[in-house]
Design a protein around this motif. Structure first.
Motif, PDB file in Angstrom:
ATOM      1  N   VAL A  86       0.842  -1.203   0.000  1.00  0.00           N
ATOM      2  CA  VAL A  86       0.000   0.000   0.000  1.00  0.00           C
ATOM      3  C   VAL A  86       0.874   1.249   0.000  1.00  0.00           C
ATOM      4  O   VAL A  86       0.640   2.196  -0.765  1.00  0.00           O
ATOM      5  CB  VAL A  86      -0.957  -0.008   1.212  1.00  0.00           C
ATOM      6  N   LEU A  87       1.887   1.269   0.857  1.00  0.00           N
ATOM      7  CA  LEU A  87       2.787   2.428   0.928  1.00  0.00           C
ATOM      8  C   LEU A  87       3.521   2.626  -0.395  1.00  0.00           C
ATOM      9  O   LEU A  87       3.708   3.763  -0.845  1.00  0.00           O
ATOM     10  CB  LEU A  87       3.796   2.241   2.062  1.00  0.00           C
ATOM     11  N   LEU A  88       3.934   1.540  -1.024  1.00  0.00           N
ATOM     12  CA  LEU A  88       4.646   1.640  -2.292  1.00  0.00           C
ATOM     13  C   LEU A  88       3.757   2.227  -3.384  1.00  0.00           C
ATOM     14  O   LEU A  88       4.244   2.849  -4.320  1.00  0.00           O
ATOM     15  CB  LEU A  88       5.164   0.268  -2.700  1.00  0.00           C
ATOM     16  N   HIS A  89       2.443   2.062  -3.249  1.00  0.00           N
ATOM     17  CA  HIS A  89       1.494   2.636  -4.213  1.00  0.00           C
ATOM     18  C   HIS A  89       0.978   4.000  -3.772  1.00  0.00           C
ATOM     19  O   HIS A  89      -0.074   4.454  -4.226  1.00  0.00           O
ATOM     20  CB  HIS A  89       0.331   1.675  -4.443  1.00  0.00           C
ATOM     21  N   GLY A  90       1.728   4.653  -2.871  1.00  0.00           N
ATOM     22  CA  GLY A  90       1.417   6.020  -2.480  1.00  0.00           C
ATOM     23  C   GLY A  90       0.273   6.179  -1.521  1.00  0.00           C
ATOM     24  O   GLY A  90      -0.225   7.299  -1.323  1.00  0.00           O
ATOM     25  N   GLY A  91      -0.181   5.087  -0.908  1.00  0.00           N
ATOM     26  CA  GLY A  91      -1.319   5.166  -0.005  1.00  0.00           C
ATOM     27  C   GLY A  91      -0.935   4.980   1.445  1.00  0.00           C
ATOM     28  O   GLY A  91       0.239   5.007   1.817  1.00  0.00           O
ATOM     29  N   ASN A  92      -1.929   4.792   2.296  1.00  0.00           N
ATOM     30  CA  ASN A  92      -1.717   4.494   3.705  1.00  0.00           C
ATOM     31  C   ASN A  92      -2.804   3.532   4.149  1.00  0.00           C
ATOM     32  O   ASN A  92      -3.830   3.372   3.486  1.00  0.00           O
ATOM     33  CB  ASN A  92      -1.717   5.765   4.546  1.00  0.00           C
ATOM     34  N   ILE A  93      -2.580   2.888   5.289  1.00  0.00           N
ATOM     35  CA  ILE A  93      -3.516   1.881   5.767  1.00  0.00           C
ATOM     36  C   ILE A  93      -3.643   1.966   7.277  1.00  0.00           C
ATOM     37  O   ILE A  93      -2.672   2.293   7.972  1.00  0.00           O
ATOM     38  CB  ILE A  93      -3.057   0.458   5.339  1.00  0.00           C
TER      39      ILE A  93
END
Length: 306
Positions: A281-288
């Motif tokens: 998720v972080l690698l795709h610019g997001g957060n969780i």
């Protein structure tokens, strides 16, 4: 362009403030005048020279402090990374030990017992195969994490239809869902297009599905939905199952972290699934983030950039 360290950022910020003050002093000499005037008195030049000397001394002292601060930060980061590597190595060795020992135990027993009954031998072979598959899954998960940690620039991205991707996962896990009398409610809209890495996006949704199937409990319901925001998709993946105690929530994305170690291994988990989810998720610019609703179960909310 080389990224500035924290110490250099601080030094440049202070110097910029002092430089602005010096420019104002040179242009206006004091704050009573409203326009530029040349220095008419010798004392003005002495004061300017004194200010420049003070500025040079301050710059030197701050530069030394900034360099020491950078060295301390680098040393602390290196110590933290070394500690994490040691812990990771120990965890990997511990996780590999169980399936390897089982495989050796089963095969040694077969080799040392030539008169073993065929049904017993086949049972041992099936168990050996299961442990070998578990070992393969563990090595694949470790490889995936290493790729995200050390080869980010080599991860290729393409146009991925997440709606189709998750539909495939739902089909792949249908038998497991049915055997546990679980219900999947797929509320994803059609045409969720993301520019990302197919393999890692698959890992996000597959690991969340496997986690829910393995631990939510019999007869539970899994729901997945998404809304489109300006520059990303916001996903919600939740179940109404057993959930986990609140004190464990901050750590469930850690590598090899297990709430119930024996139960997790019995379910076939490697202890890396949720860590892969977070890193992907972080690698795709997001957060969780994860929480445990009052209705029970777990709810994962995460974003992925378009």
């Amino acid at each position: 362009m080389k990224k500035l360290s924290e110490g250099r950022k601080m030094w440049l910020s202070v110097m910029a403030v002092f430089l602005v003050y010096a420019v104002v002093f040179i242009l206006f000499e004091d704050y009573d005048r409203k326009f530029i005037m040349p220095f008419n008195e010798v004392s003005d030049w002495h004061l300017l020279l004194f200010s420049l000397v003070v500025m040079a001394g301050l710059a030197f002292l701050l530069f030394r402090y900034a360099r020491r601060m950078d060295e301390r930060i680098s040393r602390e980061q290196a110590e933290k990374e070394n500690r994490m590597r040691r812990e990771l190595t120990q965890n990997i060795a511990h996780e590999l030990k169980t399936p390897v020992s089982s495989i050796l135990g089963y095969t040694d027993t077969i080799l040392d017992s030539p008169d073993m009954a065929e049904d017993v031998k086949n049972q041992f072979i099936v168990r050996t195969n299961a442990q070998a598959r578990r070992l393969t899954t563990l090595l694949q998960d470790i490889s995936t994490l290493n790729r995200m940690d050390y080869a980010k620039d080599m991860i290729t991205k393409e146009r991925v239809d997440v709606s189709v991707l998750f539909a495939d996962i739902a089909q792949e896990t249908a038998i497991a869902l049915e055997s546990r009398k679980m219900t999947l409610c797929n509320y994803l809209p059609q045409g969720i297009i993301i520019h990302g890495n197919y393999s890692l996006l698959y890992s996000i949704f597959r690991n969340l599905m496997d986690n829910a199937i393995n631990y939510a409990g019999q007869g539970t319901t899994i729901e997945i939905s998404a809304i489109q925001l300006y520059n990303c998709w916001q996903f919600t993946f939740k179940d109404n199952g057993n959930g986990i105690p609140a004190e464990h929530l901050p750590r469930i994305f850690e590598r090899f972290y297990r709430i119930d170690k024996g139960r997790s291994r019995d379910m076939g988990g490697t202890g890396l699934g949720l860590s892969i989810v977070k890193n992907a998720v972080l690698l795709h610019g997001g957060n969780i983030k994860v929480n445990s609703p009052y209705t029970g179960g777990l709810s994962f909310e995460f974003s992925i950039m378009k």
